[in-house]
Scaffold this motif. Structure first.
Motif, PDB file in Angstrom:
ATOM      1  N   LYS A 144       0.881  -1.142   0.009  1.00 15.28           N
ATOM      2  CA  LYS A 144      -0.006   0.066  -0.049  1.00 15.28           C
ATOM      3  C   LYS A 144       0.930   1.290   0.118  1.00 15.28           C
ATOM      4  O   LYS A 144       0.466   2.123  -0.679  1.00 15.28           O
ATOM      5  CB  LYS A 144      -0.787   0.032   1.203  1.00 15.28           C
ATOM      6  CG  LYS A 144      -1.973  -1.027   1.243  1.00 15.28           C
ATOM      7  CD  LYS A 144      -2.720  -1.109   2.793  1.00 15.28           C
ATOM      8  CE  LYS A 144      -3.458  -2.369   2.618  1.00 15.28           C
ATOM      9  NZ  LYS A 144      -4.235  -2.281   4.242  1.00 15.28           N
ATOM     10  N   ALA A 145       1.869   1.310   0.807  1.00 13.87           N
ATOM     11  CA  ALA A 145       3.017   2.414   0.827  1.00 13.87           C
ATOM     12  C   ALA A 145       3.495   2.776  -0.486  1.00 13.87           C
ATOM     13  O   ALA A 145       3.853   3.698  -0.595  1.00 13.87           O
ATOM     14  CB  ALA A 145       3.915   2.250   2.038  1.00 13.87           C
ATOM     15  N   GLN A 183      -5.797   7.841   1.873  1.00 14.41           N
ATOM     16  CA  GLN A 183      -5.239   7.946   3.289  1.00 14.41           C
ATOM     17  C   GLN A 183      -3.613   7.816   3.390  1.00 14.41           C
ATOM     18  O   GLN A 183      -3.189   8.682   4.229  1.00 14.41           O
ATOM     19  CB  GLN A 183      -5.980   6.951   4.289  1.00 14.41           C
ATOM     20  CG  GLN A 183      -7.589   7.213   4.219  1.00 14.41           C
ATOM     21  CD  GLN A 183      -7.907   6.070   5.298  1.00 14.41           C
ATOM     22  OE1 GLN A 183      -7.495   4.802   5.357  1.00 14.41           O
ATOM     23  NE2 GLN A 183      -9.155   6.695   5.766  1.00 14.41           N
ATOM     24  N   VAL A 184      -3.046   6.778   2.862  1.00 11.20           N
ATOM     25  CA  VAL A 184      -1.619   6.704   2.854  1.00 11.20           C
ATOM     26  C   VAL A 184      -0.833   7.984   2.453  1.00 11.20           C
ATOM     27  O   VAL A 184       0.032   8.488   3.150  1.00 11.20           O
ATOM     28  CB  VAL A 184      -1.241   5.478   2.005  1.00 11.20           C
ATOM     29  CG1 VAL A 184       0.303   5.472   1.990  1.00 11.20           C
ATOM     30  CG2 VAL A 184      -1.858   4.165   2.591  1.00 11.20           C
ATOM     31  N   ALA A 190       1.133   3.301   5.765  1.00  6.27           N
ATOM     32  CA  ALA A 190       0.045   2.331   5.551  1.00  6.27           C
ATOM     33  C   ALA A 190      -0.036   1.501   6.560  1.00  6.27           C
ATOM     34  O   ALA A 190       1.028   1.385   7.626  1.00  6.27           O
ATOM     35  CB  ALA A 190       0.370   1.714   4.280  1.00  6.27           C
ATOM     36  N   VAL A 191      -1.129   0.776   6.828  1.00  5.19           N
ATOM     37  CA  VAL A 191      -1.453   0.019   7.959  1.00  5.19           C
ATOM     38  C   VAL A 191      -1.808  -1.372   7.247  1.00  5.19           C
ATOM     39  O   VAL A 191      -2.805  -1.408   6.494  1.00  5.19           O
ATOM     40  CB  VAL A 191      -2.379   0.427   9.043  1.00  5.19           C
ATOM     41  CG1 VAL A 191      -2.530  -0.657   9.989  1.00  5.19           C
ATOM     42  CG2 VAL A 191      -1.865   1.805   9.579  1.00  5.19           C
ATOM     43  N   CYS A 192      -1.592  -2.195   7.794  1.00  6.02           N
ATOM     44  CA  CYS A 192      -2.345  -3.806   7.610  1.00  6.02           C
ATOM     45  C   CYS A 192      -2.514  -4.209   8.933  1.00  6.02           C
ATOM     46  O   CYS A 192      -1.732  -4.859   9.657  1.00  6.02           O
ATOM     47  CB  CYS A 192      -1.251  -4.677   6.652  1.00  6.02           C
ATOM     48  SG  CYS A 192      -2.018  -6.285   6.549  1.00  6.02           S
ATOM     49  N   ASP A 193      -4.002  -4.014   9.319  1.00 10.78           N
ATOM     50  CA  ASP A 193      -4.143  -4.410  10.515  1.00 10.78           C
ATOM     51  C   ASP A 193      -4.954  -5.947  10.512  1.00 10.78           C
ATOM     52  O   ASP A 193      -6.118  -5.897  10.055  1.00 10.78           O
ATOM     53  CB  ASP A 193      -5.183  -3.394  11.147  1.00 10.78           C
ATOM     54  CG  ASP A 193      -5.650  -3.545  12.593  1.00 10.78           C
ATOM     55  OD1 ASP A 193      -5.296  -4.735  12.938  1.00 10.78           O
ATOM     56  OD2 ASP A 193      -6.538  -2.906  12.978  1.00 10.78           O
ATOM     57  N   ALA A 204       3.907   0.597   7.441  1.00 14.44           N
ATOM     58  CA  ALA A 204       5.039   0.853   6.464  1.00 14.44           C
ATOM     59  C   ALA A 204       5.022   2.106   6.167  1.00 14.44           C
ATOM     60  O   ALA A 204       3.885   2.844   5.864  1.00 14.44           O
ATOM     61  CB  ALA A 204       4.812  -0.328   5.342  1.00 14.44           C
ATOM     62  N   CYS A 205       6.160   2.577   5.624  1.00 14.01           N
ATOM     63  CA  CYS A 205       6.392   3.858   5.083  1.00 14.01           C
ATOM     64  C   CYS A 205       7.072   4.086   3.744  1.00 14.01           C
ATOM     65  O   CYS A 205       7.880   3.094   3.734  1.00 14.01           O
ATOM     66  CB  CYS A 205       7.308   4.869   6.056  1.00 14.01           C
ATOM     67  SG  CYS A 205       6.353   5.427   7.660  1.00 14.01           S
TER      68      CYS A 205
END
Length: 255
Positions: A144-145, A183-184, A190-193, A204-205
């Motif tokens: 995503k990042a 949003q990223v 980014a988030v993977c929840d 992650a950035c």
């Protein structure tokens, strides 16, 4: 010179080589003088190269041409794997030593996002994001990042529906995924929840390279119960430091 050597591709490459050799950029007149091509030919060649992002043109009193974003991306993607892995491993080792969790760096390749380095402390979650492993475009924080900063052509090439439902929290709708990319871009991470594994959280950035854009991301992952012991801001601050440090390492290779 053979007809093949005098062909259109050769002329484009000649212009790129001459501009690349000039650290201060070249004007249209400079390029015409150095190549021996007529100015109308140089104008046509540079126009096409700028449109393809192989060159950039600064509008001053007369345009100054420099190597563009797409060429820098090609150079980054062509880095020797051993050199890249060495730099990435150093950045991961330093990050994991600070945060005491598994950290990793991934890279955008032609048709995948894959891990190039990983570092796990003794108490780290060792079985996630192994070097060489591919990351799911629609779910992984590091993917995503990276994808949030790609052009439409790259996104269309990589994002092929249907998207696998890995857990109950996995997004499988492209509009939902694209909304998360927005949003990223706004937040810078980014988030993977629990979208790949029901117990795992990851942040992650993106690694922003001034000349090449975003081709890499730095991530951290671990059991969500343990990651929750620190606030989100803690992880993001550490990732941003590591991403900046890795970008500085890669920049030395361009010089």
């Amino acid at each position: 010179m053979s007809e093949e050597k005098n062909g259109p591709l050769e002329r484009y490459l000649t212009v790129l080589e001459i501009v690349a050799a000039s650290h201060d950029g070249l004007s249209l007149t400079d390029i015409a003088t150095l190549t021996g091509f007529p100015k109308p030919t140089v104008h046509r060649l540079t126009k096409s190269l700028v449109e393809a992002e192989a060159l950039t043109a600064e509008d001053k009193r007369q345009k100054t041409f420099r190597i563009g974003r797409r060429m820098w991306r090609i150079l980054q993607l062509g880095l020797d794997d051993n050199t890249l892995a060495s730099y990435a491993q150093l950045a991961c080792d330093e990050l994991s030593a600070r945060i005491q969790e598994t950290s990793y760096i991934v890279r955008l390749d032609r048709n995948q996002i894959r891990s190039v380095a990983r570092s796990a402390p003794d108490q780290g979650h060792r079985l996630h994001v192994l070097p060489g492993s591919e990351l799911p475009f629609h779910a992984a924080a590091s993917a995503k990042a990276i994808l949030a900063f790609q052009d439409e052509r790259t996104v269309r090439r990589l994002m092929k529906e249907p998207f696998e439902q890995l857990t109950a929290r996995t997004k499988t709708s492209l509009p939902d995924i694209e909304a998360e990319w927005e949003q990223v871009r706004e937040r810078g991470y980014a988030v993977c929840d629990r979208e790949i594994d029901d117990t795992i959280l990851a942040y992650a950035c993106p690694v922003h390279l001034e000349k090449a854009g975003v081709l890499y991301a730095v991530g951290v992952t671990g059991p969500s119960s343990r990651m929750a012991k620190h606030p989100e801001a803690y992880w993001i601050e550490e990732l941003q430091k590591a991403a900046q440090h890795f970008a500085e390492m890669l920049t030395t290779l361009d010089q």
